[in-house]
Design an enzyme around this catalytic site. Structure first.
Site, PDB file in Angstrom:
ATOM      1  N   HIS A 190      13.158  27.209 -79.907  1.00 57.96           N
ATOM      2  CA  HIS A 190      15.022  27.544 -80.064  1.00 57.96           C
ATOM      3  C   HIS A 190      15.739  26.925 -80.933  1.00 57.96           C
ATOM      4  CE1 HIS A 190      17.869  30.476 -78.022  1.00 57.96           C
ATOM      5  NE2 HIS A 190      18.398  29.052 -78.985  1.00 57.96           N
ATOM      6  N   HIS A 230      12.992  32.428 -73.203  1.00 55.21           N
ATOM      7  CA  HIS A 230      11.665  32.966 -73.617  1.00 55.21           C
ATOM      8  C   HIS A 230      10.989  33.111 -72.605  1.00 55.21           C
ATOM      9  CE1 HIS A 230      14.305  32.571 -77.537  1.00 55.21           C
ATOM     10  NE2 HIS A 230      14.224  31.165 -77.772  1.00 55.21           N
TER      11      HIS A 230
END
Lengths: 609, 204, 339
Positions: free
Chosen positions: A255, A305
C-alpha cells in the site's frame, strides 16, 4: 568570479565525452537521464505486453496466446509498469530536478546515487532475462502464497520474481537514503522546509515510504526464498503457518508502494498548475501537510486489499475506516489544485493540459477507490475488472499523465529545447480519449462479474462488447505513445530553443541555463520565499536594489565537483553475480559477495570523494 | 570516509554531516526490517505443530532455549557497546592507541557473542531443532541468523577500522567514521535486547 | 468546419460506435453483480447504491468546477498576464477538509452496519455445504444430508445456506456474482459465507483468486430450486446412480474401471471410490462438465476425455493410456447414463 571559474570549462569537457563518461558518471543530471531513458524503454515493453493481453481478450475464447503465456504477460506487465516504469520515471525527475529546485550543486551521495541506477538496471534485466530462458514469473504481481511454493510453481519463474524484486528494492532504498539526506541537508541558504517546492516535499515523503516499506517486502521475499530453497514453512499451512502472512507482509509494503507511485505525479502537478495559472499554489502548507498525512496513513490501510480473506468484521471495519480517512487529504489536494487555477490566467500548454487531465482522471480513480473502501461493496468488486479500472485510472490517468506533465514541463530545462506543442496536444487528446475508452468500460465489466487475471472468457458471459471497446482503446493508447517518441527525438535536434525560463516559472531551476552546466549554480542562491525566482523577477525596484546589495556582500563560492567513478557499476555487477548464484551454486554467491566487498573497500578509499 | 561530507559539515542545512543523517535513515529502515522478522516470530508463537519448543519440553524441561547461557552472551554484547563508546571517545580525543585497543575489544566481544551463537545453534541442531523442523525453527533461526549476520558485518567493519587506525591513524576530523560504526553497533545491540526479551525471556 | 467542431464530432462518432458495440451485448448479464437474488446480494447492493450516488454527485460537482475554472480563466499561451496572487484561505481549506469527512461518515455508517450484518453466524436451519477448491474444480459436500458432488451446487429457495470454504492447495475464491460477494478459499483456515437465495434459477460462479494455469476455467453453477425439487435432488444424489442399461453404457462401465479413471473419480455403488477428482456419481444430470466450462453433451464429454489438457491447460486429469474412439464413445455413454 574566482579562479575556480577558469577551471570549470575544462572539467566540463572531460566529463561529457563518450560512453565511458556515462558509465562512470556521478552527475545527478546524467543519472536522471539514464533512469528516464531506461524507464521509457520499459514503458514500451510493458505497453507491448498490455497490447498482447488486450488482443487476447478482444473477443471470447481468444487464441492469440496460451494460458501460461497470458499469465506471465499480466504478471510482467504489472511488474514492469510499477517497478520499471513509474518508479524510475519518478526517479528520473528526483535525480535531475531536486538539486536544481533546492539550490544544490549535487546530491548528498553522488556515487550511491549512480549505484542506485546501476542496481536498478541490474534488477530490470534480471526480471526480464526470465523471458529469454522461458520461465517468466506467472503468479501475478502480488504473487500470493501458496501458489508461489515450490510444490505449485516448480520452475525458476518465482525465483526470478523474488530476486528481481530484491535487487530493485535495494536500488530504491539506496536512492531513498540519498534523497532524504539531500533534501534535508543540502538546501540553499534561506530555503526552510516550508519554502521547499511541493514536488520536493512529495519526493521527501516518497523516499521515507521507500526506506520504510521496502524492508517489509524484503523480509516477505526472504521467507519465500527460504521456503523454496531451504524447505522452511513460513507460508505452509500444513506446518501451522498462517496462509495470510504473505499477504500481510506484501500489502504492508504494497500500500505505501501505491503512494510511492502517485505522490511524485501529485508533486509535479503542484508545480505545473501554479506556473501556467501565473498564481501561487493555493494553500501550499495544506497541500504539503496532506501529502505527509497520506504517507503516514498509508501504513495503516493495508488490509483493505484483504477484505475477502475473512479477517473478521472488526478488522474489516477498522481498515475500512482508515481507508476512508485517507480519502480526506486526497480530496483536500484536489480542491487546493482547483483553487490554484481558479482566478488565474490559465495557459493551456501541453504540460498544463496533462496536469489538468491528471486531476480529471484521478477524481475518477479516487472515487472508485472510495467504493473499494467499503468491504461489502468490495466483496463484489475485489478481483474483478472494477479493480483493474480503478488501478489504471489512478496509475495511467494519475501517475502517467502526471509524469507526462513533468516531461513536457522540464524537457526544455534538460535539453535546452521545447517539445513540439502541436504534437504534444495531439498526443494528449488522443491519450485522454483512449484511456477513457480503454479503462472506463472495465468498470462495467467488473460490475458484470468479470474476474481479473483470466486468459479467456465465453461468448455467453455477456462481456464481449466492452472487451472489444477496451481493446480498441488500448491500440489508440499505443499510437499516442508513438507520437510522443517521434516528438521527443525530433525536438532533441530541431525543437525551438527554450532558454532558461520558457514558462515564466517561480522556482530555482528556471534561474539557470537550459541545459544546466555541470555545477548547476555558479553562485548558490539565497532564498527568501517559496517562490524565489518570482520574487527576483517581479520584485519592486526597492526590493531589487536590496537583493543586489546582498549579492555583492557574499563571498565567492567553493565549487567541488565529485569526479566520475566506476565503482558503482562494479558493485552493481557484484550484486548481479551474487543473485545469479542462486540459480547456479554457492560458489557464485560467494564470488558475488567478494566482488561487492572489494568494490566497497575501493569505494571508501577512492580519492576525490 | 568522504572528505567532502566532513569538510562541509558546517555548510549543511541541519548542521550535521550527510553521512550521519543518511545512517540514521538507514537504521530506520533496519528497524522495519527487524520489526517484520520479529512480528513474524511473535505471530507464529505457539503455532508449531511439532516440537522442539522454546519454553516447554526437552532438553531442559523448560524448553530448548538455554536462558542462563544466552544471558551471558547478551551481557557480552552489551559490554561490547560500552567498549564501542570508549573507542569513539578515544578517537575524538585523538588517542590513537586507546582507539585501537577499544575497537579491538569491541570486535572481540562481538566475536565471543557470535561464538555463543554458534554453540547455541549447534546444540539446538543436536537436540532436534533444525531450520526446517517446525515454525519455531524457521522463525528463530531466520531472525537470530540475520541478527548474527549483522553482528558479523559489524565485526568486519570494526576490524577494518582497527587496521586503518593502525596503519594511518584516524584523526579527530575523521572520527565520524568511528561514530557511524558505533551507531551501527549500538543498533545491533538494541535489536538483540529486543530479541532476547521477546524470544528468550517472555515464555509462550 | 473549425478544428474544435471537427474534434467534437469525431468524439461523438466514437462515443456512438462504442455505445452501439456495447449495446449489442446489453441483452444479458448472467454474472451481473447489480441484480442480486439473495439477501446477501441485496445487502451489498443497498450499500453500493448509496455509495454510487454519492460518487456520481461528487464526480459531477468537482469535474464541473474544474471544467468551469478551465474555460473561464484560460488565456492565450503567449500571455504574461498576472492575476491576483492568492496564497490560500484557511477557513475555506478547513471547510473543504471537513466536508469530505462528513460525506464519508454517510458512507461509513451503512458500510459498517452491513459488515456486521453479513458476518452474522448462520441460523440453525441453514443448509451446510463444505466447499473445497481444487486446481481447477469445485467439490461440494453436504455433511448433514450425506451428499458429495462437484461443480454444481443445488440450494432450496428461501432457506439459508452456509458455505464453509477450504482448500488444501492454493488460494481460490468462491464467487457467484448474482448471489453476492466473494470469499477466499484457503488452506489452514475455513472461511464461511451465509446467503439465502430468493429467486429460483441457474446462477453462474467462478473462481476469483488467481490459482494457476486454468484459473480462468474454474467455474461452477448454482441451481436454486423450490424445496420439493431440492429434496428430490438430494435423494437422487445420496443414492447410487442407476445401473447402466444399454450395451454401450455397460461397455463404458467396464472401460471406466480399466482405463484408469478409478484412480481419481468416485462413482457410488462401484469399486471406484477415490475422491481426488470430482465425484462423477450423477455427472449425467449436471448441466455442464469440466467445472462449468462445457455444456454436458456427448461431443463435449468426448472432447474432454480425449485430451483434457487441450481443453483445460495443465489439467491434472492425466489419462494413463491412450483411449480409442470406441472406448471414449462407450465411456461417454456410461457417464451420460449416470443420472
Amino acid at each position: 568570479m574566482s579562479t575556480k571559474a577558469a577551471a570549470l570549462p575544462r572539467l566540463q569537457e572531460e566529463a561529457y565525452k563518450g560512453a565511458w563518461s556515462w558509465i562512470t558518471t556521478v552527475d545527478h543530471k546524467r543519472v536522471g537521464i539514464l533512469y528516464g531513458m531506461t524507464a521509457f524503454s520499459f514503458f514500451l515493453i510493458g505497453g507491448m505486453e498490455a497490447l498482447i493481453i488486450r488482443t487476447q481478450l478482444a473477443g471470447p475464447e481468444g487464441t492469440v496466446v496460451t494460458a501460461g503465456t497470458f499469465n506471465a504477460l499480466f504478471t510482467m506487465h504489472a511488474l514492469t509498469m510499477i517497478f520499471l516504469v513509474i518508479m524510475p520515471l519518478g526517479a528520473a525527475f528526483f535525480n535531475y530536478m531536486i538539486p536544481l529546485m533546492i539550490g544544490a550543486r549535487d546530491v548528498a551521495f553522488p556515487r550511491l546515487n549512480a549505484l542506485s541506477y546501476w542496481v536498478f538496471l541490474t534488477g530490470a534485466l534480471f526480471l526480464n532475462v526470465s523471458f529469454l530462458v522461458g520461465t517468466p514469473p506467472d503468479v501475478g504481481w502480488f504473487a500470493y502464497a501458496p501458489l508461489t511454493a515450490k510444490a505449485f510453481s516448480p520452475t525458476h519463474a518465482v525465483d526470478y520474481y523474488i530476486f528481481g524484486l530484491q535487487i530493485l528494492g535495494i536500488s530504491s532504498m539506496m536512492a531513498g537514503f540519498n534523497f532524504i539526506v539531500t533534501i534535508l541537508n543540502m538546501r540553499t541558504p534561506g530555503m526552510t522546509m516550508m519554502r521547499l517546492p511541493v514536488f520536493v516535499w512529495m519526493t521527501l515523503v516518497v523516499q521515507f515510504l521507500v526506506v520504510l516499506a521496502f524492508p517489509i517486502i524484503t523480509v516477505g521475499l526472504i521467507f519465500l526464498q527460504f521456503d523454496r530453497f531451504f524447505g522452511t514453512h513460513f507460508y505452509e499451512a500444513s506446518a501451522g503457518a498462517d496462509p495470510l502472512l504473505w499477504q500481510h507482509l506484501f500489502w504492508l509494503f504494497g500500500h505505501p508502494e501505491v503512494y510511492i507511485l502517485i505522490l511524485p505525479a501529485m508533486g509535479i502537478v503542484s508545480e505545473v498548475l501554479p506556473t501556467f495559472s501565473h498564481k501561487p499554489l493555493f494553500g501550499a502548507p495544506f497541500v504539503i501537510f496532506s501529502g505527509v498525512l497520506i504517507g503516514f496513513l498509508g501504513f495503516g490501510v493495508w488490509s483493505h486489499h484483504m477484505f475477502t480473506t475473512g479477517l473478521g468484521p472488526v478488522a474489516d471495519a477498522a481498515f475500512s475506516t482508515t481507508t476512508m480517512m485517507i480519502a480526506v487529504p486526497t480530496a483536500v489536494k484536489i480542491f487546493n489544485w482547483i483553487a490554484t487555477i481558479w482566478g488565474g490566467r490559465i495557459r493551456l500548454t501541453t504540460a498544463m493540459l496533462y496536469a489538468l487531465g491528471f486531476i480529471a482522471m484521478f477524481i475518477i480513480g479516487g472515487l472508485s477507490g472510495v467504493m473499494h473502501a467499503s468491504p461489502p461493496v468490495d466483496l463484489q468488486q475485489q478481483d474483478s475488472y472494477f479493480v483493474v479500472a480503478h488501478i489504471h485510472y489512478v496509475l495511467f490517468g494519475g501517475s502517467i499523465l502526471g509524469l507526462f506533465a513533468g516531461i513536457f514541463y522540464w524537457y526544455p530545462k534538460m535539453t535546452g529545447r521545447l517539445l513540439d506543442e502541436r504534437l504534444g496536444k495531439l498526443q494528449f487528446w488522443l491519450q485522454m480519449i483512449a484511456l477513457n475508452v480503454t479503462f472506463f468500460p472495465m468498470h462495467f465489466l467488473g460490475v458484470d462479474g468479470m474476474p481479473r487475471r483470466i486468459y479467456t472468457y465465453y461468448g455467453t458471459d455477456g462481456w464481449n462488447g466492452w472487451n472489444m471497446v477496451a481493446t480498441i482503446g488500448s491500440y489508440v493508447l499505443g499510437l499516442s505513445v508513438m507520437i510522443f517518441l517521434f516528438n521527443f527525438f525530433r525536438s532533441l535536434r530541431a525543437g525551438k530553443p527554450a532558454g532558461a525560463d520558457p514558462w515564466d516559472g517561480a522556482t530555482l531551476e528556471w534561474t539557470i541555463p537550459s541545459p544546466p552546466p555541470l555545477y548547476n549554480f555558479a553562485r548558490l542562491p539565497v532564498v527568501t520565499s517559496a517562490r524565489p525566482f518570482w520574487e527576483v523577477k517581479y520584485a519592486s525596484a526597492a526590493q531589487k536594489a536590496q537583493m543586489e546589495k546582498a549579492e555583492k556582500e557574499r563571498g565567492a563560492d567553493h565549487i567541488h565537483i565529485p569526479p566520475p567513478s566506476y565503482w558503482p557499476i562494479v558493485l552493481a555487477f557484484g550484486m548481479a553475480v551474487f543473485f545469479a548464484g542462486w540459480f547456479f551454486n554457492y560458489y557464485v554467491n560467494v564470488a558475488g559477495v567478494l566482488i561487492v566487498l572489494a568494490a566497497t573497500f575501493a569505494w571508501v578509499y577512492e580519492p576525490g570523494h | 570516509m568522504s572528505t567532502a561530507a566532513v569538510a562541509h559539515a558546517e555548510e549543511t542545512s541541519l548542521g550535521q554531516p550527510h553521512l550521519k543523517i543518511g545512517f540514521w535513515t538507514f537504521l530506520g529502515s533496519e528497524c522495519f526490517f527487524f520489526g517484520s522478522l520479529i512480528a513474524t516470530y511473535m505471530s507464529y508463537r505457539g503455532h508449531s505443530v511439532a516440537g522442539p519448543f522454546p519454553h516447554h519440553g526437552p532438553p531442559h524441561g523448560t524448553g530448548i532455549l538455554n536462558i542462563p547461557v544466552t544471558s551471558i552472551s547478551s551481557f557480552v554484547l552489551l559490554t561490547s557497546s560500552l567498549a564501542m563508546v570508549l573507542a569513539l571517545a578515544a578517537c575524538q580525543k585523538g588517542d590513537r592507541k586507546k582507539t585501537s585497543f577499544w575497537l579491538c575489544m569491541t570486535a572481540f566481544f562481538g566475536l565471543i557473542f557470535l561464538g555463543f551463537q554458534a554453540y547455541e545453534f549447534t546444540e539446538f541442531y543436536h537436540n532436534g531443532l533444525s531450520l526446517t523442523k517446525n515454525l519455531f525453527g524457521c522463525t528463530f533461526f531466520v531472525l537470530t541468523g540475520f541478527h548474527g549476520a549483522h553482528v558479523s558485518i559489524g565485526v568486519l567493519w570494526l576490524l577494518s577500522l582497527f587496521v586503518i587506525n593502525q596503519r594511518e591513524g584516524i584523526p579527530v576530523e575523521k572520527s565520524l567514521s568511528v561514530e557511524i560504526a558505533g551507531l551501527y553497533w549500538h543498533f545491533v545491540d538494541i535489536v538483540w535486547i529486543v530479541i532476547f526479551t521477546l524470544v528468550y525471556l517472555i515464555p509462550d | 468546419m473549425s478544428i474544435r467542431r471537427r474534434r467534437f464530432l469525431a468524439l461523438l462518432v466514437l462515443a456512438g460506435t462504442c455505445a452501439a458495440l456495447a449495446g449489442c451485448e446489453m441483452v444479458s448479464h448472467p454474472r451481473s453483480t447489480i441484480s442480486p437474488v439473495s439477501d446477501f446480494g441485496w445487502a451489498i447492493q443497498d450499500v453500493y447504491e448509496q455509495i454510487f450516488w454519492w460518487c456520481v454527485g461528487i464526480f459531477v460537482v468537482v469535474e464541473s468546477v474544474l471544467l468551469i475554472a478551465i474555460f473561464r480563466f484560460r488565456v492565450r499561451e503567449e500571455s504574461h498576464e498576472r492575476p491576483e496572487q492568492v496564497h490560500g484561505h484557511t477557513k475555506l481549506e478547513i471547510a473543504w477538509t471537513i466536508l469530505p469527512a462528513v460525506i464519508l461518515v454517510f458512507i461509513a455508517v451503512p458500510t459498517i452496519r452491513t459488515i456486521f450484518a453479513v458476518a452474522a453466524p448462520a441460523p440453525q436451519d441453514a443448509i451446510r455445504v463444505n466447499v473445497t477448491g481444487e486446481q481447477w474444480f469445485w467439490r461440494f459436500e453436504y455433511p448433514d444430508l450425506g451428499v458429495l458432488t462437484a461443480n454444481e451446487l443445488h440450494v432450496p429457495v428461501g432457506r439459508p445456506v452456509e458455505v464453509s470454504l477450504h482448500s488444501n492447495n492454493v488460494l481460490h475464491a468462491f464467487w457467484i456474482p448474482r448471489v453476492g460477494g466473494k470469499r477466499d478459499v484457503m488452506p489452514g483456515r475455513t472461511n464461511r459465507q451465509v446467503f439465502t437465495v430468493q429467486k429460483p434459477g441457474l446462477y453462474h460462479g467462478q473462481c476469483a483468486e488467481f490459482c494457476g494455469a486454468s484459473h480462468a476455467l474454474m467455474r461452477f453453477d448454482l441451481v436454486a430450486e423450490d424445496p420439493t425439487s431440492f429434496d428430490r435432488w438430494v435423494e437422487r444424489q445420496k443414492a447410487p446412480p442407476p445401473a447402466p442399461v444399454d450395451a454401450r453404457a455397460k461397455e463404458g462401465a467396464t472401460t471406466f474401471l480399466t482405463a484408469g479413471c478409478i484412480a481419481c473419480h468416485r462413482i457410488q455403488g462401484t469399486p471406484s471410490q477415490s475422491t481426488i477428482g470430482p465425484d462423477l456419481s450423477h455427472v449425467g444430470s449436471r448441466a455442464r462438465i469440466a467445472s462449468g466450462i462445457l455444456d454436458n453433451t456427448p461431443e463435449n464429454l468426448a472432447r474432454w476425455i480425449h485430451d483434457p489438457q487441450a481443453v483445460k491447460p495443465e489439467a491434472k486429469m492425466i489419462i494413463p493410456k491412450k483411449l480409442s474412439e470406441n472406448e471414449i464413445e462407450a465411456l461417454v455413454a456410461y457417464l451420460q447414463s449416470l443420472q
